[in-house]
Design an enzyme around this catalytic site. Structure first.
Site, PDB file in Angstrom:
ATOM      1  N   GLU A   1       0.914  -1.437  -0.147  1.00 52.22           N
ATOM      2  CA  GLU A   1       0.060   0.252   0.300  1.00 52.22           C
ATOM      3  C   GLU A   1       0.917   0.914   0.079  1.00 52.22           C
ATOM      4  O   GLU A   1       0.914   2.384   0.933  1.00 52.22           O
ATOM      5  CB  GLU A   1      -1.421   0.213   1.118  1.00 52.22           C
ATOM      6  CG  GLU A   1      -2.088  -1.239   0.964  1.00 52.22           C
ATOM      7  CD  GLU A   1      -2.315  -1.087   1.902  1.00 52.22           C
ATOM      8  OE1 GLU A   1      -3.434   0.043   2.842  1.00 52.22           O
ATOM      9  OE2 GLU A   1      -3.325  -2.826   2.536  1.00 52.22           O
TER      10      GLU A   1
ATOM     11  N   HIS B   1     -17.338 -11.366   6.407  1.00 46.98           N
ATOM     12  CA  HIS B   1     -15.703 -10.374   6.958  1.00 46.98           C
ATOM     13  C   HIS B   1     -14.978 -11.286   8.231  1.00 46.98           C
ATOM     14  O   HIS B   1     -15.165 -11.957   9.254  1.00 46.98           O
ATOM     15  CB  HIS B   1     -16.151  -9.450   7.873  1.00 46.98           C
ATOM     16  CG  HIS B   1     -15.089  -8.363   7.051  1.00 46.98           C
ATOM     17  ND1 HIS B   1     -14.627  -7.720   8.747  1.00 46.98           N
ATOM     18  CD2 HIS B   1     -13.410  -8.136   6.559  1.00 46.98           C
ATOM     19  CE1 HIS B   1     -13.416  -7.233   8.646  1.00 46.98           C
ATOM     20  NE2 HIS B   1     -13.098  -7.319   7.306  1.00 46.98           N
ATOM     21  N   HIS B   2     -13.576 -11.186   7.600  1.00 50.92           N
ATOM     22  CA  HIS B   2     -12.687 -12.288   8.697  1.00 50.92           C
ATOM     23  C   HIS B   2     -11.810 -11.450   8.836  1.00 50.92           C
ATOM     24  O   HIS B   2     -10.907 -11.463   7.996  1.00 50.92           O
ATOM     25  CB  HIS B   2     -13.097 -13.790   7.812  1.00 50.92           C
ATOM     26  CG  HIS B   2     -13.619 -15.161   8.088  1.00 50.92           C
ATOM     27  ND1 HIS B   2     -13.709 -15.848   6.972  1.00 50.92           N
ATOM     28  CD2 HIS B   2     -14.351 -15.013   8.419  1.00 50.92           C
ATOM     29  CE1 HIS B   2     -14.844 -16.627   7.650  1.00 50.92           C
ATOM     30  NE2 HIS B   2     -15.294 -15.639   8.285  1.00 50.92           N
ATOM     31  N   GLU B   3     -11.349 -11.169   9.721  1.00 49.22           N
ATOM     32  CA  GLU B   3     -10.217  -9.648  10.020  1.00 49.22           C
ATOM     33  C   GLU B   3      -9.666 -11.123  10.996  1.00 49.22           C
ATOM     34  O   GLU B   3      -9.824 -11.493  11.958  1.00 49.22           O
ATOM     35  CB  GLU B   3     -10.362  -8.677  10.613  1.00 49.22           C
ATOM     36  CG  GLU B   3      -9.330  -7.953  10.828  1.00 49.22           C
ATOM     37  CD  GLU B   3      -8.293  -7.915  10.149  1.00 49.22           C
ATOM     38  OE1 GLU B   3      -8.024  -6.934   8.734  1.00 49.22           O
ATOM     39  OE2 GLU B   3      -7.107  -8.180   9.982  1.00 49.22           O
TER      40      GLU B   3
ATOM     41  N   HIS C   1      -7.743  -9.448   1.506  1.00 43.82           N
ATOM     42  CA  HIS C   1      -7.444  -7.379   2.349  1.00 43.82           C
ATOM     43  C   HIS C   1      -5.638  -7.823   2.653  1.00 43.82           C
ATOM     44  O   HIS C   1      -6.145  -9.301   2.957  1.00 43.82           O
ATOM     45  CB  HIS C   1      -7.940  -6.908   2.882  1.00 43.82           C
ATOM     46  CG  HIS C   1      -9.028  -6.069   1.932  1.00 43.82           C
ATOM     47  ND1 HIS C   1      -9.584  -4.764   2.349  1.00 43.82           N
ATOM     48  CD2 HIS C   1      -9.705  -6.183   1.107  1.00 43.82           C
ATOM     49  CE1 HIS C   1      -9.894  -3.922   0.630  1.00 43.82           C
ATOM     50  NE2 HIS C   1     -10.453  -5.037   1.025  1.00 43.82           N
ATOM     51  N   GLU C   2      -4.459  -6.422   1.936  1.00 41.47           N
ATOM     52  CA  GLU C   2      -3.649  -7.857   2.806  1.00 41.47           C
ATOM     53  C   GLU C   2      -3.129  -8.750   2.670  1.00 41.47           C
ATOM     54  O   GLU C   2      -2.777  -9.379   3.111  1.00 41.47           O
ATOM     55  CB  GLU C   2      -3.595  -7.625   4.657  1.00 41.47           C
ATOM     56  CG  GLU C   2      -3.758  -6.035   4.835  1.00 41.47           C
ATOM     57  CD  GLU C   2      -5.103  -5.625   5.178  1.00 41.47           C
ATOM     58  OE1 GLU C   2      -5.972  -6.949   5.774  1.00 41.47           O
ATOM     59  OE2 GLU C   2      -5.568  -4.445   4.741  1.00 41.47           O
TER      60      GLU C   2
ATOM     61  N   GLU D   1      -7.175  -6.585  -1.987  1.00 35.25           N
ATOM     62  CA  GLU D   1      -6.089  -5.322  -2.095  1.00 35.25           C
ATOM     63  C   GLU D   1      -4.956  -4.768  -2.765  1.00 35.25           C
ATOM     64  O   GLU D   1      -4.566  -5.526  -3.418  1.00 35.25           O
ATOM     65  CB  GLU D   1      -6.957  -4.720  -1.034  1.00 35.25           C
ATOM     66  CG  GLU D   1      -6.705  -2.692  -0.403  1.00 35.25           C
ATOM     67  CD  GLU D   1      -6.563  -3.175   0.955  1.00 35.25           C
ATOM     68  OE1 GLU D   1      -6.653  -1.816   1.761  1.00 35.25           O
ATOM     69  OE2 GLU D   1      -5.792  -3.891   1.368  1.00 35.25           O
TER      70      GLU D   1
ATOM     71  N   GLU E   1      -9.395   3.780   1.366  1.00 33.40           N
ATOM     72  CA  GLU E   1      -9.756   3.479   2.338  1.00 33.40           C
ATOM     73  C   GLU E   1      -8.353   5.004   3.123  1.00 33.40           C
ATOM     74  O   GLU E   1      -8.971   5.528   4.430  1.00 33.40           O
ATOM     75  CB  GLU E   1      -9.355   2.403   3.028  1.00 33.40           C
ATOM     76  CG  GLU E   1      -8.363   1.968   2.844  1.00 33.40           C
ATOM     77  CD  GLU E   1      -8.022   1.124   3.579  1.00 33.40           C
ATOM     78  OE1 GLU E   1      -8.968  -0.179   4.055  1.00 33.40           O
ATOM     79  OE2 GLU E   1      -7.016  -0.402   3.594  1.00 33.40           O
TER      80      GLU E   1
HETATM   81  C1  NOJ Z   1      -7.411  -3.423   6.179  1.00 32.19           C
HETATM   82  C2  NOJ Z   1      -9.033  -3.360   4.894  1.00 32.19           C
HETATM   83  O1  NOJ Z   1      -8.528  -2.493   4.443  1.00 32.19           O
HETATM   84  C3  NOJ Z   1      -9.886  -2.821   5.283  1.00 32.19           C
HETATM   85  O2  NOJ Z   1     -10.927  -2.622   4.558  1.00 32.19           O
HETATM   86  C4  NOJ Z   1     -11.212  -3.421   7.052  1.00 32.19           C
HETATM   87  O3  NOJ Z   1     -12.275  -2.668   7.004  1.00 32.19           O
HETATM   88  C5  NOJ Z   1      -9.730  -3.305   7.821  1.00 32.19           C
HETATM   89  N1  NOJ Z   1      -8.784  -3.650   7.705  1.00 32.19           N
HETATM   90  C6  NOJ Z   1     -10.553  -3.402   9.054  1.00 32.19           C
HETATM   91  O4  NOJ Z   1     -10.096  -4.864   8.774  1.00 32.19           O
HETATM   92 CA    CA Z   2      -5.543  -2.683   3.910  1.00 27.82          CA
END
Ligand code: NOJ
Ligand code: CA
Length: 673
Positions: free
Chosen positions: A179, A382-384, A452-453, A471, A477
């Site tokens: 990024e 969503h899986h963070e 993402h990441e 991403e 963002e």
């Molecule tokens: C990074 C992601 O790019 C973003 O879209 C997300 O909201 C945050 N992580 C939280 O998971």
């Molecule tokens: Ca990100």
């Protein structure tokens, strides 16, 4: 149901050249089908080299190939060519979704069989595939008899460029998650190890992009400059310093070099996809491109929280409002972040606390998914992970089972931490293995993924078409919280030619409200019309409308987001200059409509668009969403105009783009003349 066919229009034909009695020549050349690109492989003093030229002009001068291992002598410097195989291949295959439905896969191939002259007499092969728009090569280490398991410490692949070209680069590993803003410089001015795709412009006006295809159980390739023209492969290491651990038989990813005469042809090259394997998912009827909104931008603007509390965003009633909005506006999904246990406290440091099966008490997943189904839309899961991948892998089956049971058919994943499991880099072999496991597991549960990441994409969506978008780009963002003011206006005129070559980007355009309560000095640095144009210019089969629904209501500009497709029959780039402007024309996959997105950097400009891509015998109505006369990204981003015009394919349209501006157009057939 079989949703797409492989249309084989040509057959592979291999001519085997083998001559064991007399020593073989130690140099071979393979040409692209149109004869313009020549790749040579030769042995000089026992070392294997390759080189490339196009139209008789050098592209890559003699460059080394080979490996250094742990506990084993290097491979590639005391070898002879023992045999070769060559052949041609020509097929047209159909993508289940994409920037183009039918893809031509046509190349000439040369496999060079090498063996060490002395000692262990280890053998390995290098396979070259030469297309009209570039080439790829990979190593193959077949032999259990001489090499069983291996630990690669260095891949010796080099790219000796035939000049000190300009390049657009971002540093590898240092800046997290790819990024960063791309920097244009001469190769000689690059001091860091940089990521691929690395896109270059030569003094003669050619374009070259180096990347890789089919990154499977290996480390991602980065590049560093040895001198003003030599780029060397630098694989992302394990924390122990080793690069890749493997067992024979063993193949590396393809190293890819796209070579074109214009920047636009970089975007319409399908070489990376062609070097990936055909789909392993046979029934793709459940895989559907679409658009989505989300309880998301509100968190980045500080209006909602991911964690529990009075401003918790992921509540049942809030989600229902978003579902209503999605259903009324041609959006197939609603992303909801912060729905599950684990967000309270500093989640980036405590990824182990995430549960992927336990919703917060104010998020009634059963009721929400029932309501979504009633409205013919879907919750996007969503899986963070906070980078805690072991914790995630331990719950993977259960997590996807819950989603499948609830009718959730897409999930966005996240890995916000500088390391995975506090130890390994995202782009290491460890990371590559993890991401693959998630994609494969999701496929078993009929779930599409948006990572993402991620590790940099390498065209794997051909093999796993449930890998929709990723991403791995400095997305919109950053315009919420970045302390440097946000993405500068030229950013989106660069990424289609750099990161975009690797695969779809979840950039998340769609800002209509340009004020920023979190960082008043930071904001989306575009006009409103440019936000619309990004839906055509930046390709993603899952495309987000990222702003809050209240900012879309009663705004004519939102009509474009409502109607723009996320899946295309064909893509063309009528005009572009990397870092300055891009015009993208795409034909809808499900109708005869064409869509155009044109964007510029901080400079306003007027560009003539030739409409020859339209059908010749038809009249079209152009629905034009453009910058107003006084529009300017800095002082007047929302000045916007809508007009309609009858046009046909013999005409040209003058596009007037404001500073940081753009234009979005839909062409729909009126009648036959
Ligand atoms: C990074 C992601 O790019 C973003 O879209 C997300 O909201 C945050 N992580 C939280 O998971
Ligand atoms: Ca990100």
């Amino acid at each position: 149901m079989k949703a797409f066919n492989i249309a084989l229009t040509g057959l592979i034909l291999f001519i085997i050249t083998s001559c064991r009695l007399n020593p073989l020549p130690q140099k071979y050349t393979v040409l692209s089908p149109d004869g313009k690109i020549h790749i040579s492989v030769e042995i000089i003093k026992g070392q294997v080299f390759y080189s490339a030229s196009k139209d008789s002009m050098p592209i890559i001068d003699k460059s080394r190939l080979g490996f250094e291992f742990k506990n084993m002598a290097p491979l590639g410097n005391k070898v002879s060519i023992m045999n070769i195989e060559s052949g041609t291949f020509n097929e047209t295959w159909e993508q289940p979704w994409g920037e183009r439905r039918l893809v031509e896969n046509r190349y000439d191939e040369l496999t060079v069989f090498l063996r060490e002259r002395n000692g262990l007499k280890r053998s390995f092969n290098i396979i070259f595939r030469v297309f009209n728009d570039g080439f790829g090569f990979r190593y193959e280490i077949p032999g259990r008899e001489t090499i069983d398991s291996l630990v690669i410490m260095k891949e010796m692949t080099e790219f000796v460029m035939a000049g000190n070209h300009y390049a657009w680069s971002i540093p590898a590993c240092k800046d997290r998650f790819y990024e960063s803003l791309y920097r244009k410089s001469l190769l000689s001015e690059i001091s860091d190890t940089v990521c691929t795709p690395l896109t270059m412009e030569t003094a003669r006006g050619s374009y070259i992009a180096i990347h890789e295809a089919n990154l499977t159980d290996y480390a991602a390739m980065n590049l560093y400059c040895i001198d003003s023209s030599t780029l060397a492969c630098d694989l992302t290491p394990w924390s122990t310093g080793e690069k890749v651990m493997g067992k024979t038989p063993f193949v590396t990813p393809w190293r890819t070099v796209i070579i074109t005469d214009s920047p636009g042809e970089l975007i319409t090259s399908y070489l990376i996809l062609n070097l990936n394997e055909p789909s392993k998912i046979h029934d793709v009827s459940w895989i559907k491109p679409g658009k989505y909104v989300g309880i998301w931008w509100g968190m980045h603007l500080g209006l909602y929280t991911w964690s529990q509390g009075p401003r918790h965003g992921a509540t049942t009633s809030n989600t229902k409002k978003y579902i209503d909005f999605a259903a009324a506006n041609n959006m197939s999904g609603v992303l909801v972040e912060g729905w599950n246990r684990g967000w309270d406290g500093d989640w980036t440091q405590h990824g182990d606390s995430f549960s992927f099966t336990e919703p917060y008490p104010d998020f009634d997943i059963e009721e929400i998914t029932r309501y979504a189904a009633e409205k013919e839309t879907r919750l996007i899961g969503h899986h963070e992970t906070g980078g805690a991948v072991t914790n995630y892998e331990n719950q993977l089956e259960e997590a996807f089972r819950l989603y499948q049971k609830s009718g959730v058919n897409a999930v966005k994943t996240g890995y916000v931490n500088s390391l995975l499991d506090n130890k390994e880099r995202h782009s290491s072999q460890y990371g590559v293995r993890h991401y693959r496991k998630v994609i494969e597991t999701a496929a078993r549960y009929h779930i599409m993924v948006d990572i993402h990441e991620p590790v940099m994409p390498t065209g794997l969506q051909r093999t796993y078409p449930n890998l929709m978008t990723q991403e791995g780009v400095r997305g919109q963002e950053w315009d919420a919280w970045s302390t440097d003011g946000g993405n500068p206006p030229d950013h989106t005129t660069i990424i289609p030619f750099t990161r975009g070559l690797a695969g779809p980007m979840d950039f998340t355009p769609g800002t209509f409200n340009f004020s920023n309560p979190v960082q008043p000095g930071t904001r989306v640095q575009t006009t409103l019309a440019k936000q619309l144009a990004l839906y055509v210019v930046l390709y993603s089969p899952l495309q987000m409308a990222s702003d809050l629904p209240e900012n879309y209501i009663n705004n004519k500009a939102f009509d474009f987001i409502r109607m723009v497709p996320a899946d295309w029959e064909e893509t063309r780039i009528p005009d572009a200059r990397i870092g300055d402007y891009v015009i993208t024309a795409r034909k809808d996959r499900n109708s005869e409509d064409w869509y155009v997105g044109a964007i510029t950097d901080e400079n306003q400009r007027e560009i003539m668009l030739d409409l020859s891509f339209l059908l010749p015998d038809k009249n079209y109505l152009a629905l034009i969403f453009k910058d107003g006369k006084l529009a300017d990204w800095k002082d007047n981003p929302t000045d916007f105009n809508y007009s309609e015009q009858r046009v046909n394919s013999s005409q040209q349209l003058l596009l007037k783009l404001a500073s940081g501006g753009g234009q979005a157009i839909r062409f729909t057939i009126l009648s036959s003349p």
